[in-house]
Design an enzyme around this catalytic site. Structure first.
Site, PDB file in Angstrom:
ATOM      1  N   THR A 198       1.122  -1.036   0.258  1.00 41.80           N
ATOM      2  CA  THR A 198       0.435  -0.230   0.341  1.00 41.80           C
ATOM      3  C   THR A 198       0.681   1.029   0.030  1.00 41.80           C
ATOM      4  OG1 THR A 198      -2.138   1.083   0.975  1.00 41.80           O
ATOM      5  CG2 THR A 198      -0.203   0.376   2.777  1.00 41.80           C
ATOM      6  N   CYS A 252      -3.655   6.964   7.860  1.00 43.23           N
ATOM      7  CA  CYS A 252      -4.414   5.553   7.976  1.00 43.23           C
ATOM      8  C   CYS A 252      -3.007   5.253   8.721  1.00 43.23           C
ATOM      9  CB  CYS A 252      -4.244   4.939   6.982  1.00 43.23           C
ATOM     10  SG  CYS A 252      -5.677   6.078   5.259  1.00 43.23           S
ATOM     11  N   HIS A 285      -5.425  -1.388   4.735  1.00 39.41           N
ATOM     12  CA  HIS A 285      -5.436  -0.422   5.276  1.00 39.41           C
ATOM     13  C   HIS A 285      -6.404   0.840   5.472  1.00 39.41           C
ATOM     14  CE1 HIS A 285      -3.353   3.301   2.838  1.00 39.41           C
ATOM     15  NE2 HIS A 285      -4.334   3.631   3.563  1.00 39.41           N
TER      16      HIS A 285
END
Length: 177
Positions: free
Chosen positions: A39, A45, A62
Site C-alpha cells: 500500500t 491511515c 489499509h
C-alpha cells in the site's frame, strides 16, 4: 508517539514478485509465495500486516478511520476502511487460507500526523493506531513490531514468502521491520 527503532542497513533487492496493491479501505490476503502486498502513501491511515509462518499466509488492511459507527453505509460497502470492521475481516480471510491466530505475526504501520491537514486532538492517526491496538488486544493478538506516529507518509509492503515488512517513502529511509 514514539517509533520503534528500525534496521536501516541496505536491503538486498528481491526477485520480481507479483504485486498486490491495495488502496485506502482495501485489504488483501495471499498464500502465494510469489506475492508481495503493498500500500502507498500511508499517512494518518494504519496498515495492519499479518503473516503466519507455518501456513505462509500474509495479509494487509489499509484502515482509514477507527470506528465504523461514524459511517455505517460506507462500513457496509467497504469494511476495510474501519479498524473495527477491517481487522476482523483481514483475520477471517487469513484463517480461510490456513492461518492460525496464535501463529500470526502482526505489524502496525502509519498513524502519522500529516502537516497541513486539519488538526484535531487527538489526531486521526493517533486514534487509528489506538483503535487498531485495542481491536487486536481485545482479540488476544499482540503486535510484534510497529512503526507508527511521526509526521511522514509511508509506503509499506509485506512479502508473503517470509513475512518481511518493508517501509519506504520520500522522507522515510528504506527499512525492514
Amino acid at each position: 508517539m514514539n517509533q520503534t527503532s528500525l534496521a536501516t542497513e541496505s536491503v538486498a533487492p528481491r526477485l520480481a514478485k507479483k504485486r498486490i496493491v491495495i488502496g485506502i479501505g482495501e485489504y488483501a490476503v495471499s498464500n502465494d509465495p510469489e506475492s508481495t502486498i503493498i500500500t502507498h502513501a500511508l499517512g494518518s491511515c494504519v496498515a495492519v500486516c499479518l503473516w503466519d509462518p507455518v501456513a505462509r499466509v500474509g495479509g494487509m488492511v489499509h484502515v482509514l478511520l477507527p470506528d465504523s459507527k461514524i459511517n455505517p453505509e460506507r462500513a457496509s460497502a467497504q469494511p476495510g476502511a474501519f479498524a473495527d470492521t477491517g481487522i476482523p475481516l483481514l483475520f477471517k480471510t487469513a484463517y480461510s487460507q490456513g492461518a492460525v491466530k496464535s501463529r500470526c505475526r502482526v505489524h502496525l504501520v502509519g498513524g502519522a500526523t500529516i502537516s497541513g491537514a486539519p488538526q484535531m486532538e487527538p489526531s486521526v492517526g493517533k486514534r487509528n493506531v489506538l483503535a487498531a491496538r485495542q481491536m487486536l488486544w481485545r482479540n488476544g493478538v499482540m503486535v510484534e513490531k510497529e512503526h507508527v506516529g511521526g509526521s511522514v507518509a509511508r509506503n509499506v509492503s509485506i512479502d508473503v514468502t517470509d513475512g518481511t515488512v518493508q517501509l519506504s517513502g520520500s522522507q522515510v529511509a528504506a527499512a525492514v521491520l
